[in-house]
Enzyme design. Structure first.
Site, PDB file in Angstrom:
ATOM      1  N   HIS A  21       0.831  -1.215   0.000  1.00  0.00           N
ATOM      2  CA  HIS A  21       0.000   0.000   0.000  1.00  0.00           C
ATOM      3  C   HIS A  21       0.865   1.264   0.000  1.00  0.00           C
ATOM      4  O   HIS A  21       0.683   2.155  -0.845  1.00  0.00           O
ATOM      5  CB  HIS A  21      -0.917   0.001   1.227  1.00  0.00           C
ATOM      6  CG  HIS A  21      -1.802   1.199   1.313  1.00  0.00           C
ATOM      7  ND1 HIS A  21      -3.066   1.228   0.774  1.00  0.00           N
ATOM      8  CD2 HIS A  21      -1.600   2.431   1.868  1.00  0.00           C
ATOM      9  CE1 HIS A  21      -3.606   2.413   0.987  1.00  0.00           C
ATOM     10  NE2 HIS A  21      -2.735   3.169   1.655  1.00  0.00           N
ATOM     11  N   GLU A  22       1.802   1.324   0.941  1.00  0.00           N
ATOM     12  CA  GLU A  22       2.643   2.518   1.048  1.00  0.00           C
ATOM     13  C   GLU A  22       3.590   2.654  -0.147  1.00  0.00           C
ATOM     14  O   GLU A  22       3.894   3.773  -0.571  1.00  0.00           O
ATOM     15  CB  GLU A  22       3.447   2.484   2.355  1.00  0.00           C
ATOM     16  CG  GLU A  22       2.596   2.449   3.619  1.00  0.00           C
ATOM     17  CD  GLU A  22       1.582   3.581   3.699  1.00  0.00           C
ATOM     18  OE1 GLU A  22       1.822   4.648   3.108  1.00  0.00           O
ATOM     19  OE2 GLU A  22       0.539   3.387   4.345  1.00  0.00           O
ATOM     20  N   HIS A  25       1.873   4.608  -2.916  1.00  0.00           N
ATOM     21  CA  HIS A  25       1.994   6.057  -2.738  1.00  0.00           C
ATOM     22  C   HIS A  25       3.404   6.524  -3.117  1.00  0.00           C
ATOM     23  O   HIS A  25       3.577   7.515  -3.829  1.00  0.00           O
ATOM     24  CB  HIS A  25       1.727   6.443  -1.276  1.00  0.00           C
ATOM     25  CG  HIS A  25       0.315   6.255  -0.833  1.00  0.00           C
ATOM     26  ND1 HIS A  25      -0.765   6.726  -1.542  1.00  0.00           N
ATOM     27  CD2 HIS A  25      -0.199   5.647   0.286  1.00  0.00           C
ATOM     28  CE1 HIS A  25      -1.886   6.431  -0.902  1.00  0.00           C
ATOM     29  NE2 HIS A  25      -1.559   5.773   0.202  1.00  0.00           N
TER      30      HIS A  25
END
Length: 346
Positions: A21-22, A25
């Site tokens: 997820h990170e 980004h």
């Protein structure tokens, strides 16, 4: 020893989902020319850090999440700061985390079918003689299309509808020789579980289990992805409607517990663990897109409104909204974590 291994496996699975997820980004921010101040795995005190060219990479004590700090709520004159970039790029960066979790979920689905080599179809293999299914006209070779109005993606959809039925009478739509046929009021036998006293619906038909082909791999993974996505959305609907309460929510502690217990019960069946990992990854992706302050979905709402009105919100105003949302989210997480821990010892 097996308990330790299962807990470690659970923590690793959860950490991988958070990292993906990170990383979504992070990599999109880098591609968009946005400086990332810190890429963190875990929460709480820093136990390891390494300074990159533009980013501080950290591992924190509690493996309960992570973050990618880009100064979203700070005004800056730096041309590489988040708020200096066009709104379209910022939307891409914020959406990337959830999108990566959804992509991971689909990839895990592909792996599940590659590992098992099997596909449970929605095609009737056998109908119990004398059952309500036979009386309603269900025959071998029918492909189940709908059950009580719900479009069927996988065999699990059928099981979901059967288990959630209240009176043992269901409406089916099947496909037979290219024609869709309605089978209304199909009656199923009911028995009562002697131990729990709960009602159990008799499955009066079976579906085919077959070897999966290369041509079926992607459609099967897509159907499994759609099944889990819809299941999560229906669960959110039930939570909002009050069907489920806060006691039914699970946080990171509960998730790790579920994974570790499942690992022990399945004897570390890789397919079973992958199934749970897929569900959690898709869940994280969808949850983060909810239009709530502090979540990616809440930031996307601000950015979409900014794109429409062609004027950014003040960093201070947006920051206060997200801070309030974050505070409420932390309170919710504390409540959920308390329930998670309590359930371990109950």
């Amino acid at each position: 020893m097996s308990t330790v291994i299962s807990i470690v496996s659970a923590v690793l699975i959860f950490c991988v989902i958070v990292i993906v997820h990170e990383f979504g980004h992070f990599i999109v921010a880098r591609k968009c020319g946005i400086d990332v101040q810190e890429f963190a795995i875990g929460m709480g005190p820093v136990i390891f850090k390494k300074q990159g060219k533009n980013t501080l990479f950290t591992i924190r004590l509690l493996p309960l999440g992570g973050f990618c700090s880009m100064g979203e709520d700070e005004e800056s004159e730096d041309e590489n700061s988040f708020r200096k970039k066009p709104v379209g790029r910022r939307i891409a960066v914020i959406a990337a985390g959830a999108v990566m979790n959804l992509i991971l979920g689909f990839i895990i689905a592909l792996i599940i079918f590659l590992v098992s080599g099997k596909l449970t179809t929605t095609i009737i293999a056998e109908v119990t003689p004398g059952s309500g299914c036979e009386a309603a006209g269900m025959v071998q070779g029918d492909r189940i299309v709908k059950v009580n109005g719900l479009h069927i993606f996988t065999a699990n959809d059928i099981i979901y509808q059967l288990r959630n039925d209240e009176d043992g009478v269901l409406d089916f739509v099947v496909e037979r020789n290219g024609e869709k046929i309605s089978l209304d009021g199909v009656k199923f036998g009911l028995t009562i579980d002697e131990e729990t006293g709960t009602r159990v619906l008799n499955y009066d038909f079976k579906v085919y289990l077959k070897d999966i082909t290369a041509a079926e791999l992607i459609p099967a993974a897509a159907n499994k992805f759609m099944y889990y996505s819809r299941l999560i959305l229906m669960s959110l609907r039930d939570l909002i409607s009050g069907k489920y309460g806060l006691n039914n929510l699970q946080g990171p502690v509960g998730i790790v517990t579920v994974i570790s217990e499942s690992a022990k019960e399945s004897g570390f069946d890789i397919g079973y663990l992958l199934d749970i990992a897929m569900l959690i990854s898709v869940n994280v992706g969808i949850f983060n897109l909810l239009p709530l302050p502090a979540l990616d979905g809440g930031r996307l709402v601000f950015l979409i409104i900014e794109a429409i009105r062609r004027k950014p919100f003040k960093a201070e105003t947006e920051g206060m909204v997200h801070f309030a949302g974050f505070a409420l989210l932390m309170i919710l997480m504390l409540i959920v974590t308390f329930n998670d821990v309590k359930n371990i010892f109950v």
